[in-house]
Design an enzyme around this catalytic site. Structure first.
Site, short mmCIF file in Angstrom:
data_model
loop_
_atom_site.label_atom_id
_atom_site.label_comp_id
_atom_site.label_asym_id
_atom_site.label_seq_id
_atom_site.Cartn_x
_atom_site.Cartn_y
_atom_site.Cartn_z
N CYS A 188 0.84 -1.20 0.00
CA CYS A 188 0.00 0.00 0.00
C CYS A 188 0.87 1.25 0.00
CB CYS A 188 -0.93 0.00 1.22
SG CYS A 188 -1.99 1.46 1.28
N CYS B 75 -0.43 4.11 2.16
CA CYS B 75 -0.21 3.91 3.61
C CYS B 75 1.26 4.11 3.97
CB CYS B 75 -0.59 2.48 4.02
SG CYS B 75 -2.12 1.88 3.32
N ASP B 76 2.16 3.57 3.17
CA ASP B 76 3.56 3.46 3.59
C ASP B 76 4.54 4.31 2.80
OD1 ASP B 76 2.75 1.63 5.51
OD2 ASP B 76 2.95 -0.06 4.13
#
Ligand code: NDP
Length: 334
Positions: free
Chosen positions: A160, A163-164
């Protein structure tokens, strides 16, 4: 509306591989059963419990869902310093239980949703009936399946970018895939990272034309056509990957700190096949602006019905919608 009580019943279930008949089973009847325990399921539980519906939640085989395998979550509103994924899910669990959600660490193996009374069977062999069901079974990211990829999860490998990606700002990264997700995430990473290597296994991309053009016109994205990943390398954290051109068989190494896999997701909806409307990839179809499925009293939330946004906060939002939809549907029925 049925009361929260016990009664005896006789019925037959058809499971995938075998069918069985059980007589005189003590079956508990509920107002709302929630299947799945990610941000969507817990949010649905908090709202349903606060509405006095005393929901039961079945956590599934991975309680907490995808966030349990994430490290720091920095984009969920309300956590200015960020929070570890498992810690956030623990907070959500406590909040759901505080208002009376009954959490069962069981996996739902089959269900009958079409009748007025819905029936749920768990891997523990228990059977429940309920007026309404909220589905929040989530989706799992697909990975390449390399042993080294497993070893570097949360230490450089991620599924992701939204997200990261932030953890790799100012660094060089690689991303695998050729669909809209890979194109979108490559563009997202290009704004944070010095260079993005997009690894495409064929000589063309599946992504929409406009997304492809965006990727091709971004100066710090380099597309590697006909390229497969062989191995992730590093001492504790990722420092490079070994790749191969599948036309020339030439192998090479890319020095990257981040490795993103964007080759699609699989929604966890197999047990609903044949009952609930879903698209070709298995995502549940809801009526626009609601969480209503094609069956009255069955509501879908979170990644099981969302292939576009797939964020914890959007999952939580649709979990809230599902609980409100269920509450209103139950009230109207009464
Ligand atoms: P897709 O299934 O569309 O694409 C997956 C990609 O991964 C394909 O290009 C495929 O390659 C590649 N792939 C699969 N397995 C491997 C492997 N082992 N090694 C290397 N590459 C591999 O998934 P997406 O997540 O991209 O999109 C899912 C759906 O969501 C689509 O309908 C998409 O349009 C939609 N979406 C829409 C967005 C938007 O509108 N903003 C954003 C994101 C997604 P190959 O082509 O060779 O099969």
């Amino acid at each position: 509306m049925c009361k929260n009580t016990f009664f005896l019943c006789n019925f037959a279930h058809n499971l995938d591989t075998n069918s069985y008949k059980r007589n005189d089973i003590r079956m508990q009847h509920e107002h709302v059963i929630i299947i799945g325990s990610g941000p969507a399921g817990y949010t649905a539980a908090i709202y349903a419990a606060r509405a006095g519906l005393k929901p039961i939640m079945f956590t599934g085989s991975a309680p907490g869902g995808q966030l349990m395998t994430t490290t720091e979550v920095e984009n969920f509103p309300g956590y200015p310093e960020g929070i570890m994924g498992p810690e956030m899910m623990e907070d959500l669990r406590k909040q759901a239980e505080r208002f009376g959600t009954r959490i069962k660490y069981e996996f739902v193996v089959s269900c009958e949703l079409t009748g007025e009374v819905k029936k749920i069977v768990t891997d523990g062999g228990d059977e429940y009936s309920t007026d309404s069901v909220i589905i929040s079974t989530g989706a799992d990211a697909k990975w390449l399946g390399l042993p080294s990829e497993e070893a570097f999860k949360n230490r450089g490998a991620s599924a992701c970018a939204v997200c990261d990606g932030f953890f790799f700002r100012g660094k060089e990264v690689a991303i695998v895939g050729a669909g809209d997700t890979a194109a979108e995430e490559a563009s997202y990473l290009a704004k944070l990272c010095t260079k993005v290597h997009l690894l495409v296994r064929r000589d063309e991309m599946r992504a929409s034309k406009i997304m492809q053009e965006r990727v091709k016109n971004t100066a710090n994205i380099e597309i590697h056509w006909n390229t497969e990943t062989l191995e992730l390398l590093g001492d504790n954290v990722l420092s490079s990957i070994r790749i191969k051109n599948n036309q020339t068989q030439a192998e090479s190494t890319l020095n990257v700190s981040g490795f993103f896999v964007a080759i699609g997701h699989k929604p966890n909806t197999d047990i609903f096949k044949g009952q609930l409307d879903m698209d070709d990839a298995g995502y549940l179809i809801t009526k626009p602006g609601t969480t209503n499925t094609n069956i009255e009293g069955v509501f879908a939330s979170g990644d099981a019905q969302d292939k576009v946004y797939r964020q914890a906060v959007t999952a939580a939002g649709t979990g809230c919608m599902a609980a409100l939809d269920a509450e209103r549907w139950l009230a109207a029925r009464e």
